[in-house]
Design a protein around this motif. Structure first.
Motif, PDB file in Angstrom:
ATOM      1  N   LYS A 115       5.713  -4.221  -5.137  1.00 56.37           N
ATOM      2  CA  LYS A 115       4.861  -4.910  -6.120  1.00 56.37           C
ATOM      3  C   LYS A 115       5.671  -5.908  -6.944  1.00 56.37           C
ATOM      4  O   LYS A 115       5.170  -6.981  -7.282  1.00 56.37           O
TER       5      LYS A 115
ATOM      6  N   GLY B  23       5.248 -10.164  -7.032  1.00 59.35           N
ATOM      7  CA  GLY B  23       4.760 -10.696  -8.311  1.00 59.35           C
ATOM      8  C   GLY B  23       3.632  -9.903  -8.926  1.00 59.35           C
ATOM      9  O   GLY B  23       2.965 -10.386  -9.835  1.00 59.35           O
ATOM     10  N   GLN B  24       3.408  -8.667  -8.458  1.00 61.70           N
ATOM     11  CA  GLN B  24       2.315  -7.868  -9.022  1.00 61.70           C
ATOM     12  C   GLN B  24       2.776  -7.025 -10.197  1.00 61.70           C
ATOM     13  O   GLN B  24       1.959  -6.442 -10.906  1.00 61.70           O
TER      14      GLN B  24
ATOM     15  N   LYS C  72       2.827 -16.354  -3.216  1.00 58.47           N
ATOM     16  CA  LYS C  72       1.721 -15.747  -2.474  1.00 58.47           C
ATOM     17  C   LYS C  72       1.163 -16.683  -1.408  1.00 58.47           C
ATOM     18  O   LYS C  72       0.549 -16.232  -0.445  1.00 58.47           O
ATOM     19  N   HIS C  73       1.339 -17.988  -1.600  1.00 58.58           N
ATOM     20  CA  HIS C  73       0.939 -18.918  -0.540  1.00 58.58           C
ATOM     21  C   HIS C  73       1.830 -18.730   0.687  1.00 58.58           C
ATOM     22  O   HIS C  73       1.399 -18.941   1.813  1.00 58.58           O
TER      23      HIS C  73
ATOM     24  N   ILE D 147       0.448 -10.088   2.375  1.00 59.52           N
ATOM     25  CA  ILE D 147       0.656  -8.793   1.700  1.00 59.52           C
ATOM     26  C   ILE D 147      -0.392  -7.793   2.173  1.00 59.52           C
ATOM     27  O   ILE D 147      -1.592  -8.070   2.128  1.00 59.52           O
TER      28      ILE D 147
ATOM     29  N   PRO E 292      -1.337  -4.145   0.973  1.00 61.38           N
ATOM     30  CA  PRO E 292      -1.030  -3.050   0.045  1.00 61.38           C
ATOM     31  C   PRO E 292      -1.322  -1.692   0.674  1.00 61.38           C
ATOM     32  O   PRO E 292      -1.983  -1.617   1.711  1.00 61.38           O
TER      33      PRO E 292
ATOM     34  N   SER F 109      -3.182   0.865  -0.442  1.00 58.81           N
ATOM     35  CA  SER F 109      -4.509   1.486  -0.479  1.00 58.81           C
ATOM     36  C   SER F 109      -5.614   0.580  -0.992  1.00 58.81           C
ATOM     37  O   SER F 109      -6.670   1.052  -1.337  1.00 58.81           O
ATOM     38  N   GLU F 110      -5.384  -0.713  -1.051  1.00 56.44           N
ATOM     39  CA  GLU F 110      -6.422  -1.602  -1.557  1.00 56.44           C
ATOM     40  C   GLU F 110      -7.494  -1.838  -0.497  1.00 56.44           C
ATOM     41  O   GLU F 110      -7.211  -1.863   0.690  1.00 56.44           O
ATOM     42  N   SER F 111      -8.718  -2.017  -0.963  1.00 55.58           N
ATOM     43  CA  SER F 111      -9.827  -2.285  -0.048  1.00 55.58           C
ATOM     44  C   SER F 111     -10.254  -3.735  -0.170  1.00 55.58           C
ATOM     45  O   SER F 111     -10.105  -4.330  -1.232  1.00 55.58           O
TER      46      SER F 111
ATOM     47  N   VAL G  31     -10.737 -15.819   2.686  1.00 51.85           N
ATOM     48  CA  VAL G  31      -9.272 -15.903   2.630  1.00 51.85           C
ATOM     49  C   VAL G  31      -8.814 -17.251   3.190  1.00 51.85           C
ATOM     50  O   VAL G  31      -7.922 -17.906   2.632  1.00 51.85           O
TER      51      VAL G  31
ATOM     52  N   MET H 193      -7.823  -5.774   6.040  1.00 46.11           N
ATOM     53  CA  MET H 193      -6.718  -6.137   5.142  1.00 46.11           C
ATOM     54  C   MET H 193      -5.520  -6.673   5.932  1.00 46.11           C
ATOM     55  O   MET H 193      -4.852  -7.623   5.507  1.00 46.11           O
TER      56      MET H 193
ATOM     57  N   ASN I  77      -8.072   2.382  -6.390  1.00 50.56           N
ATOM     58  CA  ASN I  77      -7.243   3.589  -6.432  1.00 50.56           C
ATOM     59  C   ASN I  77      -7.767   4.619  -7.417  1.00 50.56           C
ATOM     60  O   ASN I  77      -7.233   5.702  -7.522  1.00 50.56           O
TER      61      ASN I  77
ATOM     62  N   ILE J  88     -14.615  -4.083  -7.368  1.00 50.16           N
ATOM     63  CA  ILE J  88     -13.196  -4.104  -7.720  1.00 50.16           C
ATOM     64  C   ILE J  88     -12.644  -5.523  -7.500  1.00 50.16           C
ATOM     65  O   ILE J  88     -13.236  -6.313  -6.758  1.00 50.16           O
TER      66      ILE J  88
ATOM     67  N   TYR K  53      -7.902  -6.469  -4.831  1.00 48.79           N
ATOM     68  CA  TYR K  53      -7.472  -7.107  -3.572  1.00 48.79           C
ATOM     69  C   TYR K  53      -7.016  -8.550  -3.804  1.00 48.79           C
ATOM     70  O   TYR K  53      -6.275  -9.108  -2.999  1.00 48.79           O
TER      71      TYR K  53
ATOM     72  N   ASP L  27      -4.873  -9.438  -5.757  1.00 48.26           N
ATOM     73  CA  ASP L  27      -3.425  -9.436  -5.937  1.00 48.26           C
ATOM     74  C   ASP L  27      -2.685  -9.762  -4.648  1.00 48.26           C
ATOM     75  O   ASP L  27      -1.499 -10.078  -4.685  1.00 48.26           O
ATOM     76  N   THR L  28      -3.344  -9.653  -3.517  1.00 51.03           N
ATOM     77  CA  THR L  28      -2.680  -9.980  -2.245  1.00 51.03           C
ATOM     78  C   THR L  28      -2.884 -11.453  -1.879  1.00 51.03           C
ATOM     79  O   THR L  28      -2.381 -11.898  -0.858  1.00 51.03           O
ATOM     80  N   LEU L  29      -3.629 -12.189  -2.692  1.00 53.18           N
ATOM     81  CA  LEU L  29      -3.978 -13.576  -2.350  1.00 53.18           C
ATOM     82  C   LEU L  29      -3.447 -14.550  -3.411  1.00 53.18           C
ATOM     83  O   LEU L  29      -3.215 -14.149  -4.547  1.00 53.18           O
ATOM     84  N   PRO L  30      -3.297 -15.817  -3.036  1.00 51.88           N
ATOM     85  CA  PRO L  30      -2.814 -16.787  -4.027  1.00 51.88           C
ATOM     86  C   PRO L  30      -3.916 -17.199  -5.008  1.00 51.88           C
ATOM     87  O   PRO L  30      -4.442 -18.303  -4.960  1.00 51.88           O
TER      88      PRO L  30
ATOM     89  N   THR M 252      -1.832  -9.565 -13.691  1.00 54.69           N
ATOM     90  CA  THR M 252      -2.267  -9.219 -12.338  1.00 54.69           C
ATOM     91  C   THR M 252      -3.669  -8.635 -12.398  1.00 54.69           C
ATOM     92  O   THR M 252      -4.134  -8.215 -13.460  1.00 54.69           O
TER      93      THR M 252
ATOM     94  N   GLN N  52      -4.632  -5.873 -11.243  1.00 58.25           N
ATOM     95  CA  GLN N  52      -4.612  -4.434 -11.544  1.00 58.25           C
ATOM     96  C   GLN N  52      -4.654  -4.172 -13.035  1.00 58.25           C
ATOM     97  O   GLN N  52      -5.050  -3.108 -13.476  1.00 58.25           O
TER      98      GLN N  52
END
Lengths: 262, 482
Positions: free
Chosen positions: A65, A69-70, A93-94, A98, A100, A102-104, A118, A160, B90, B337, B340, B342-345, B478, B480
């Motif tokens: 994380k 950058g999280q 992030k570009h 990523i 994770p 357990s993220e949905s 996306v 994902m 989570n 939620i 997710y 957080d995984t993208l720009p 973030t 989260q």
């Protein structure tokens, strides 16, 4: 391999990327009552399949994380693709994908819609072709119109994974990528990741499945309670007829045990 | 019974930890302190308050507000279905225990209901009572009347809570029965307002208890609360059917539809799809329109049934629209939620602003319709030209201020004391000013018009300023944490 959708290549040619691709110096993370990372330092060579291992609570996900950058570190520094996570997170992030732990994906979009979303965010022009490729790769075509909240855990994991791979990034961060997949797709993803690395990509993976890791990783880092127990090329861990599981357990019991005793 | 009590205690702990996860532990306890301080001031200035408005009128207004508060927070029966239909990233709660443990949904939802009621008594109603009690050395009322008020407040709030719980449980069982009983209840209220056939004490015994101190009214109020709660709990289903839902791909078409929004287009398209598929759009329209109608109805009811003299003009109603917008923005943050992202720009401000755009798309028509309708109901169609800009300015300003302060976790952050104070400082002065100026409009129209225009203009300008400041406040957060 017929199911390999464009693993080769990255937006920037691999040779233009920094080497090491990840540099970490004295990274520390304190939560209110615990130390998640305590002065962690290591480097990930460009083109490596880097495995980060450790028991539960070792600090693997915290590390991932911070590198994406999280999370902000309490102290220390990190460079990923030449960017500083936290300060240049959007640029970073570009450039990375990523997955994770357990993220949905969003509940009310279908799989195909999320991948299209996306593609829009990542500015991918041939979105339709790429989405189609990844739906086929993960055998999601039949379920492409099902909203994500009604998918099984495995299917959501596939969405994902596809969303992280779809822009062909030069570096992937994957946290337990195999955990909800059946053995067929564990093999398929493992092979794709191996081919991706052979084509010049780099992978930073956190996992508990040492059997798979042993087959694909070129470099490893073993963490316990936020401290580095060992790290380096995987070849340096093999010897005396021991496999990675034996070495891992031995490290945790001896070095980790000693650290706990202190 | 012991296990049930233990479950409630665990849920109380869970709630406190969840809420303080996003604010500090101290901030979590500051909200009741703010309430205590405010009610102390109300007690201290009791004489002036009573001089402005007789005590029975103040009490009736307070009970109506509490009933509305209870109604707006009590739809617990939807929780079980939500748990099955939606994912919470989570986060998992004890209420979901029946999916893995040998305990019934009826039990966990009932425990959740009791926990929430106790939580509101302890953190909302009790601080108000303590504040009033602390003011007794400076006020002409005795401690016993504070105790009586606290008891009546608990009853009224619980009654609203129980009604909402019962109606939400009924809604999930039978829409027809729900519609029939809801209509019957509204008809009884209208009858109570227009005739003497139905005494108000029969519909709201807690109000009768407050005004008459009749122990029979106390028993009746408690009996109604227990009956509604018991009935609702027994209507809860143990299983929730969750069929696989399929839809045609509409994302590209939706993005094109919002193309003129530029970089916000994909986000607004996604939010719009979320709204439609989660059925939140109709719920939101309903939640926005119903309180507005309820506000108008309450004032009509206070005027007609209870003899409380309140006269509000169209501009006053226009100013109130903004307050209800906060609830809609909060709903928008609850549909799904966002972790997710957080995984993208993507940055938090981009998503916050997309939600604000969706808010304006959803509410603009209702706001205009409500203001025009109220203008005709009040016989003031000439005020539409003034009331509409006031409604849009207050609505935009209040909701953008909420988004600036609370990001994507409106409900949670608005429970923090300092945040409530900042929210109050930002929103209450202009809304109060509009309300007072609207009350004085008929006495000195020129001056009122001038100042209403100045305040609305200032709110519009501040809206743009706060919209821009969202980037600085939430840019490094973030998803989260936001």
């Amino acid at each position: 391999m017929a199911y390999l959708p464009g693993a080769a290549g990255a937006p920037r040619g691999p040779e233009s990327l920094p080497d090491p691709i990840i540099t970490v110096e004295g990274l520390t993370k304190h939560y209110t009552q615990e130390v998640a990372l305590a002065g962690v330092s290591f480097r990930v060579p460009r083109g490596a399949f880097f495995g980060c291992f450790g028991p539960n609570g070792a600090g693997k996900s915290t590390l991932l994380k911070i590198l994406t950058g999280q999370l902000e570190p309490t102290a220390g520094s990190a460079q990923v693709l030449g960017y500083t996570p936290g300060r240049q997170t959007l640029l970073l992030k570009h450039g990375v994908g990523i997955v994770p732990e357990s993220e949905s994906p969003p509940s009310f979009l279908t799989g195909i819609e999320y991948l299209e979303f996306v593609c829009r965010l990542r500015g991918i022009e041939d979105a339709a072709g790429r989405v189609e490729q990844w739906l086929e790769f993960f055998d999601l075509t039949e379920k492409k119109d099902t909203v994500c909240k009604d998918m099984s855990k495995g299917m959501r994991q596939k969405v994902m994974l596809a969303s992280a791979f779809i822009h062909r990034p030069p570096l992937l961060f994957v946290d337990e990528p195999f955990i909800n997949l059946d053995p067929i797709y564990q093999r398929r993803v493992r092979d794709w990741l191996s081919d991706y690395v052979k084509a010049g990509g780099s992978v930073f993976m956190c996992s508990h499945i040492l059997e798979i890791a042993e087959k694909v990783c070129t470099d490893v880092l073993v963490l316990d309670r936020g401290r580095v127990l060992a790290g380096g090329p995987i070849a340096s861990f093999r010897g005396n007829g021991l496999d990675l599981s034996d070495v891992f357990l031995d490290l945790i019991e001896t070095k980790g045990g000693a650290a706990r005793a202190r | 019974m012991r296990e049930f009590g233990h479950l409630i205690a665990l849920m109380m702990r869970e709630e406190a930890r969840y809420q303080s996860n996003f604010t500090s532990k101290l901030a979590f306890y500051e909200f009741p302190i703010v309430l205590l301080f405010s009610s102390f001031l109300a007690g201290f200035f009791h004489d002036r308050l009573v001089a402005a408005s007789p005590l029975p009128q103040l009490l009736l207004t307070l009970h109506f507000a509490l009933l509305l508060y209870g109604l707006s927070t009590g739809a617990f029966a939807f929780l079980g279905k939500e748990l099955v239909d939606r994912r919470f990233g989570n986060v998992n709660f004890l209420i979901a225990a029946p999916t893995t443990l040998p305990v019934q949904f009826k039990t966990t939802i009932a425990a959740f209901y009791v926990k929430d009621a106790l939580y509101y008594y302890a953190f909302t109603l009790a601080p108000v009572a303590v504040g009033l009690a602390l003011a007794t050395p400076f006020a002409p009322y005795p401690l016993t009347s504070v105790a009586l008020l606290f008891l009546a407040m608990v009853l009224t709030f619980s009654y609203g809570l129980a009604l909402a719980y019962a109606f939400s449980a009924l809604y999930l069982r039978s829409r027809r029965l729900f519609n029939a009983l809801a209509l019957a209840f509204i008809a009884l209220l209208v009858l109570a307002g227009t005739t003497e056939l139905v005494p108000i004490g029969l519909l709201m015994p807690s109000v009768a208890f407050q005004l008459t101190k009749d122990p029979l009214a106390l028993v009746a109020a408690a009996a109604l609360i227990v009956a509604f709660s018991w009935g609702a709990t027994h209507l809860i289903r143990e299983t929730f059917e969750s069929a696989e839902t399929r839809f045609d791909d509409v994302f590209q078409a939706s993005s094109k539809r919002f193309a003129r929004l530029g970089r916000y287009a994909p986000f607004v398209a996604k939010e719009w799809i979320d709204l439609r598929r989660s059925h939140a759009l109709s719920k939101m329209v309903f939640s926005f329109a119903v309180p507005l109608v309820f506000l108008s109805f309450s004032i009509w009811f206070l005027n007609n049934a209870l003899g409380v003299s309140l006269r509000f003009d169209t501009v006053f109603y226009a100013g109130n629209v903004g307050f209800f917008g906060v609830m809609i923005y909060s709903w928008l943050n609850h549909i799904d939620i966002t972790e997710y992202y957080d995984t993208l720009p993507v940055t938090v401000p981009r998503v916050v602003k997309a939600k604000l755009i969706v808010f304006f798309i959803v509410t603009i028509g209702i706001t205009a319709g409500f203001v025009v309708a109220m203008a005709y109901v009040n016989g003031e169609p000439w005020k539409i030209g003034l009331a509409l800009p006031v409604a849009f300015a207050t609505s935009a300003y209040t909701v953008v201020a909420t988004a600036y302060l609370t990001g994507l976790r409106t409900n949670t952050y608005l429970l923090s004391g300092p945040m409530i104070a900042r929210f109050g400082l930002l929103t209450i002065p202009p809304l109060l000013a509009i309300a007072f100026l609207s009350l004085g409009y008929d006495l000195f129209p020129g001056l009122a018009l001038q100042w209403i225009g100045i305040i609305s203009g200032a709110m519009a300008l501040s809206t743009f300023l706060l919209f821009g400041l969202i980037d600085g406040r939430w840019g490094r957060m973030t998803f989260q944490r936001a």
